[in-house]
Design a protein around this motif. Structure first.
Motif, PDB file in Angstrom:
ATOM      1  N   SER A 244      -8.799   5.610  -4.915  1.00 37.11           N
ATOM      2  CA  SER A 244      -8.182   4.713  -3.935  1.00 37.11           C
ATOM      3  C   SER A 244      -9.215   3.685  -3.548  1.00 37.11           C
ATOM      4  O   SER A 244     -10.396   3.994  -3.459  1.00 37.11           O
ATOM      5  CB  SER A 244      -7.803   5.506  -2.685  1.00 37.11           C
ATOM      6  OG  SER A 244      -8.937   6.203  -2.194  1.00 37.11           O
TER       7      SER A 244
ATOM      8  N   GLU B 182      -8.387   0.665  -7.337  1.00 40.70           N
ATOM      9  CA  GLU B 182      -7.132   1.137  -6.750  1.00 40.70           C
ATOM     10  C   GLU B 182      -6.171   1.606  -7.839  1.00 40.70           C
ATOM     11  O   GLU B 182      -5.779   0.830  -8.693  1.00 40.70           O
ATOM     12  CB  GLU B 182      -6.491  -0.007  -5.958  1.00 40.70           C
ATOM     13  CG  GLU B 182      -5.161   0.365  -5.405  1.00 40.70           C
ATOM     14  CD  GLU B 182      -5.283   1.639  -4.597  1.00 40.70           C
ATOM     15  OE1 GLU B 182      -5.099   2.728  -5.169  1.00 40.70           O
ATOM     16  OE2 GLU B 182      -5.598   1.561  -3.398  1.00 40.70           O
TER      17      GLU B 182
ATOM     18  N   ARG C  33      -2.598   4.098  -4.648  1.00 46.60           N
ATOM     19  CA  ARG C  33      -1.823   3.691  -3.476  1.00 46.60           C
ATOM     20  C   ARG C  33      -0.600   2.848  -3.854  1.00 46.60           C
ATOM     21  O   ARG C  33      -0.517   2.311  -4.951  1.00 46.60           O
ATOM     22  CB  ARG C  33      -2.711   2.869  -2.538  1.00 46.60           C
ATOM     23  CG  ARG C  33      -3.888   3.654  -1.982  1.00 46.60           C
ATOM     24  CD  ARG C  33      -4.316   3.066  -0.649  1.00 46.60           C
ATOM     25  NE  ARG C  33      -5.716   3.279  -0.386  1.00 46.60           N
ATOM     26  CZ  ARG C  33      -6.200   4.383   0.157  1.00 46.60           C
ATOM     27  NH1 ARG C  33      -5.388   5.381   0.487  1.00 46.60           N
ATOM     28  NH2 ARG C  33      -7.492   4.503   0.374  1.00 46.60           N
ATOM     29  N   GLY C  34       0.315   2.760  -2.895  1.00 48.75           N
ATOM     30  CA  GLY C  34       1.452   1.872  -3.055  1.00 48.75           C
ATOM     31  C   GLY C  34       2.526   2.387  -3.984  1.00 48.75           C
ATOM     32  O   GLY C  34       3.349   1.635  -4.479  1.00 48.75           O
ATOM     33  N   LYS C  35       2.464   3.683  -4.271  1.00 54.44           N
ATOM     34  CA  LYS C  35       3.498   4.253  -5.127  1.00 54.44           C
ATOM     35  C   LYS C  35       4.517   5.040  -4.308  1.00 54.44           C
ATOM     36  O   LYS C  35       5.362   5.745  -4.848  1.00 54.44           O
ATOM     37  CB  LYS C  35       2.885   5.231  -6.162  1.00 54.44           C
ATOM     38  CG  LYS C  35       1.746   4.648  -6.938  1.00 54.44           C
ATOM     39  CD  LYS C  35       2.215   3.638  -7.960  1.00 54.44           C
ATOM     40  CE  LYS C  35       1.016   3.031  -8.688  1.00 54.44           C
ATOM     41  NZ  LYS C  35       1.387   1.910  -9.547  1.00 54.44           N
TER      42      LYS C  35
ATOM     43  N   ASP D  71      -1.180   7.312   0.150  1.00 56.30           N
ATOM     44  CA  ASP D  71      -1.195   6.010   0.811  1.00 56.30           C
ATOM     45  C   ASP D  71      -1.965   6.073   2.127  1.00 56.30           C
ATOM     46  O   ASP D  71      -2.676   5.148   2.484  1.00 56.30           O
ATOM     47  CB  ASP D  71       0.243   5.533   1.084  1.00 56.30           C
ATOM     48  CG  ASP D  71       0.904   5.013  -0.191  1.00 56.30           C
ATOM     49  OD1 ASP D  71       0.158   4.775  -1.180  1.00 56.30           O
ATOM     50  OD2 ASP D  71       2.141   4.876  -0.201  1.00 56.30           O
TER      51      ASP D  71
END
Lengths: 597, 597
Positions: B298, B310, B313-315, B321
């Protein structure tokens, strides 16, 4: 590294090299055009030169530096015009072209010279400055060498260095224990070891066979001059040995250390029984650099002692007739002592430390006549007999003390040492090593009316005295002669540097010892069950010795008996560290945690 | 001597000689006509033979002896018919003609064999018997060799062994002090040293230049497994040095010891900054026998750290997250781990000692497909990115933890070690030595809301962080990055065996340090005036290191991290000596004398 060389290594061979040195400003001399600085470190002194003509700014900087500033100087090694051949670096100097002050210094409270102007307490408070002085520094550097030589000897003889615990159990015997409260076990205490005695014996039970350790020990004694609450011991033990093996092994050690540290080859050590030491020298650690033995001048009033050479009794001199012992020493060549000198000696023996009632003397004049302090009672023939008994010749002075035997022998022993010193017989360059053997196992303590262990309670009686030992009862038998022990001390020039014994390795014998010393079964169990248990599982015959390392160093390095100058950070005579200001109060919180509130 | 030889030295060359041996009965075998005894001492085992035909009485006597009896046997060295080539004495035996029981033995409470049947507590109580076992005895014999090698190195490099005091002043910093009540100064206490830190610095002020000591130290900590209230330290200090000089000198020492004791030539030690150690290994003492670095998966939520890679994240996977850090390690060749194995690992990381919330994983199957514990949120391309970031290849298993950064890195570090062990990557025959450098000078303590010294309060900040350091206030500035120090640890196979630093040698800087640590002027004066005073009289730049000698021995001798087997008489986990039964109550009289009542 901040330096390329130390201050002790540059010589004419380095001339032309650019070097960096670090050290302390020992002295500086400002000669107007030139400024000279002696830069000092542990290894020596090197002269730095600054020249107003070639580098005015730098020279001015150098002029401002104070004593003990820490400097780093860069410059070129150059042959000196005025050489100082007393020091290894005296043929060169450094023409400095860069100078850095690494740290400043306040003016020290005393001079950092071989002979300083600081008093004892002041130097103790600033011990870190006192240690900069060459004599003290050398003592510690030499102490390191002594330790190394000791270890090398043991290593090459198959001894193993095993570290034993410092947190042990309080078993007061002899001196008091220092104790350490346990926070995790409130109300309980560890004790600090007075010596690793029981542990080295356990190591023998474990089969370690040959053990040594250079180890700190602790005794809470009422402090006397030159005693320390913490001191260092060379502690040793061997299995499957008899007394002779131990003496040979450790005589070898002392010889090797003298050889490696002082370059001296010592001859075979003398040996003397405890009984002879007391009889002829009035002390259990005789200085045998000189003879001057104590002569028995009275047949003893008690039976079975002395040499029967009656020469002083029955002449009507009541003091000698009534005294348990009349003894004399012969001071060679002192027949011409003046009235004043004799009066001074009389005062000396009457001091409380010696405690004699008075001093008798016979002058054996150079012309063969005799003159005594008791001529009223003795004719010349009688005086001649005393002189003969004292091994005196024409020109000698016989000094005589009378009184209770033990006290009088002790006083004669002290007087002997005093006369030895006065006559220059205690030569600083001479080392006479002596084993004193056959110590008594026990001594009767009049005050407490009980037997005490002369060495310690783990010492074995001699085989021939085993029956006598087994017959003893606690608190009784004061009139019995104490059994002898396989115990020995090593004495150098009258200073006891070590002592040891063959140990008990049998449970029943050890129990009998505790019993004779007045311990109850419960006390024995509570304090010593671990070692008694160990003796049940195959304890081998064993024995050993312990040396006072501080004292051994003081003797080997400078032939003196003053340990404080051989310890980096000693306590004063009240057991205080005046530099740290310790001991000191601790937090209430800390006390509470320790269960001391 | 009670013997002519030890039990380890007779060989076929001695055949025909008459010898005397002493030792313990290790085993005996009664074969009817013949009886054989293995006689053991520290040096080895020699077989004794008794024959009914030739000496019935003696043979009958030998038959009655029990295990661990102490014997002395006289007899002739004879070639054996059935040779034992596993031991040096295995070609001969002694035909005994005289036998003496030097001491009997009760049957030991456990067998004196390499693998014994005795439990921990029992063996601690009879430590002197446990020490007869070869593995323990060898540890102590080897420890002696380590100590000797250490001393030889220091001696040949101009270091001086100086003994520092044990009775010092209580200056609690870090651990609690053990204290010793002073009878002569009622209500006052000495403290026992946690280390000789201030004394070795004073020795530098004195100009000793290079110092070492192998010395006992004391810490009153809440005991954990394999911590001892007393432990031994190799303590060292040098003047006029920079960090690099110190590292070179002591790397040389460790290398020489490995060479002399183990015959191993170690390569140049690796170096790693503290920051990298924490980042890649989650610990300040990484075991670098294997790689398996922690990968940042991350971009950090906090700024300025991590490598920005990165991939998680954002999944829509809330745990990742929201986590401050998501990190992974790659276990080579573990893609085929079963459900059960993964469950076990999950349980393992959820234990309170590790404290992770759960364990994510990605299996990078041998066929190139990827399967994770969070397939719901990640497509295969995303998993592949994570795999790439984790340096995983087909056949590997990626293990992932998420949470607060510090805690998660630590947990990943632990998981890494666990996987290293499981995969046999922590090779007992491999030694990887590492310097961890650039430690922070201070760390913020959340609980007490103040700065603590990371190493100790005498450590110098790095020059480039001096302004930052001088700007710090006590009890404030928690959000500032701590200044870095010239402090270093030496780590062998993930075990910290030593640590040190360049010290402060300037009074004002030292005062600022005490201030930042929250000491008042009065406390500073009361506790540390001696060292602050010393800094005023020309303190040189200096630095050093201290090694945990017990741990160093345990690593060098057997590549294990368990000090108790390398100490002759250790305490148990409650700080008790169960053999002595110490600590224990002391007399009321003794307490009164010490002013404790």
């Amino acid at each position: 590294m901040l330096r390329t060389h130390t201050c002790g290594e540059l010589t004419i061979k380095n001339a032309g090299q650019t070097v960096m040195l670090c050290g302390w400003l020992a002295h500086s001399r400002d000669l107007g055009g030139m400024t000279f600085i002696d830069l000092r470190d542990r290894y020596g002194i090197t002269q730095l030169v600054f020249n107003m003509d070639t580098n005015k700014e730098l020279c001015n900087q150098a002029r401002k530096l104070g004593r003990e500033f820490v400097l780093r100087a860069t410059g070129k090694v150059t042959e000196r015009s005025g050489k100082n051949l007393k020091i290894p670096t005296g043929e060169i100097e450094i023409i400095v072209d860069k100078l850095e002050i690494l740290n400043e210094s306040r003016t020290p409270p005393f001079t950092i010279e071989d002979e300083t102007d600081g008093g004892d307490e002041l130097r103790m408070k600033y011990r870190y400055l006192d240690l900069r002085r060459t004599p003290l520094r050398n003592n510690l550097l030499q102490r390191h060498k002594v330790g190394r030589a000791v270890r090398e000897y043991f290593d090459s003889n198959g001894f193993t260095d095993v570290e034993t615990p410092f947190f042990i159990k309080s078993t007061p015997e002899g001196a008091r224990d220092f104790v350490v409260p346990s926070r995790l076990n409130p109300g309980e205490f560890y004790a600090l070891p007075q010596s690793p005695q029981t542990f080295k014996q356990l190591l023998m039970v474990s089969g370690f066979d040959r053990y040594y350790q250079i180890v700190r020990c602790f005794r809470d004694e009422d402090l006397r001059a030159d005693r320390q609450p913490e001191f260092t011991q060379i502690d040793c033990e061997m299995s499957f040995v008899e007394q002779e093996d131990v003496l040979q092994m450790f005589e070898g050690m002392v010889k090797q250390v003298f050889k490696k540290v002082r370059g001296l080859e010592l001859p075979v050590f003398s040996r003397m029984t405890y009984a002879d030491a007391m009889k002829y020298y009035g002390i259990d650690k005789p200085d045998i650099r000189f003879e001057m033995r104590i002569a028995d001048l009275s047949s003893p009033l008690s039976s079975g002692r002395g040499d029967g050479g009656e020469v002083v009794r029955g002449k009507g001199f009541k003091i000698y007739d009534d005294a348990e012992l009349v003894g004399g020493i012969c001071a060679k060549g002192c027949a011409e002592y003046t009235r004043k000198q004799l009066d001074e000696l009389t005062e000396w023996v009457k001091r409380p430390q010696i405690g004699a009632g008075g001093l008798g003397y016979i002058k054996y004049n150079a012309d063969g006549t005799l003159k005594s302090s008791f001529d009223k009672f003795f004719d010349e023939a009688s005086l001649r007999k005393i002189a003969e008994k004292s091994s005196a010749k024409a020109g000698d002075l016989i000094l005589i003390l009378a009184g209770p035997e033990a006290k009088t022998r002790k006083a004669l022993g002290e007087l002997r040492l005093e006369m030895g010193s006065k006559l220059g017989l205690r030569d600083k360059n001479k080392f006479e090593c002596l084993w004193v053997v056959d110590f008594p196992l026990l001594e009767w303590n009049e005050e407490e009316q009980r037997w005490f262990a002369m060495h310690h309670p783990f010492t074995s009686p001699k085989n021939e005295d085993m029956a006598l030992f087994n017959s003893l009862s606690p608190g009784e038998d004061k009139d019995k002669v104490a059994p002898k022990a396989n115990a020995y001390d090593i004495v150098i020039n009258g200073v006891e540097v070590g002592g040891g014994s063959i140990r008990i390795h049998n449970k029943e014998l050890q129990q009998q010892m505790f019993k004779v010393l007045g311990l109850t079964k419960e006390e024995t169990e509570q304090k010593f069950s671990f070692i008694l248990n160990a003796f049940e599982f195959g304890a081998p015959p064993h024995g050993g010795i312990a040396f006072g390392f501080d004292r051994l160093c003081s003797m080997i390095i400078n032939n003196e008996d003053y340990i404080r100058d051989y310890i980096a950070f000693p306590k004063n005579n009240s057991g205080r560290d005046v530099m740290l200001d310790s001991p000191s109060a601790i937090d209430e919180k800390q006390k509470k945690e320790l269960g001391l509130k």
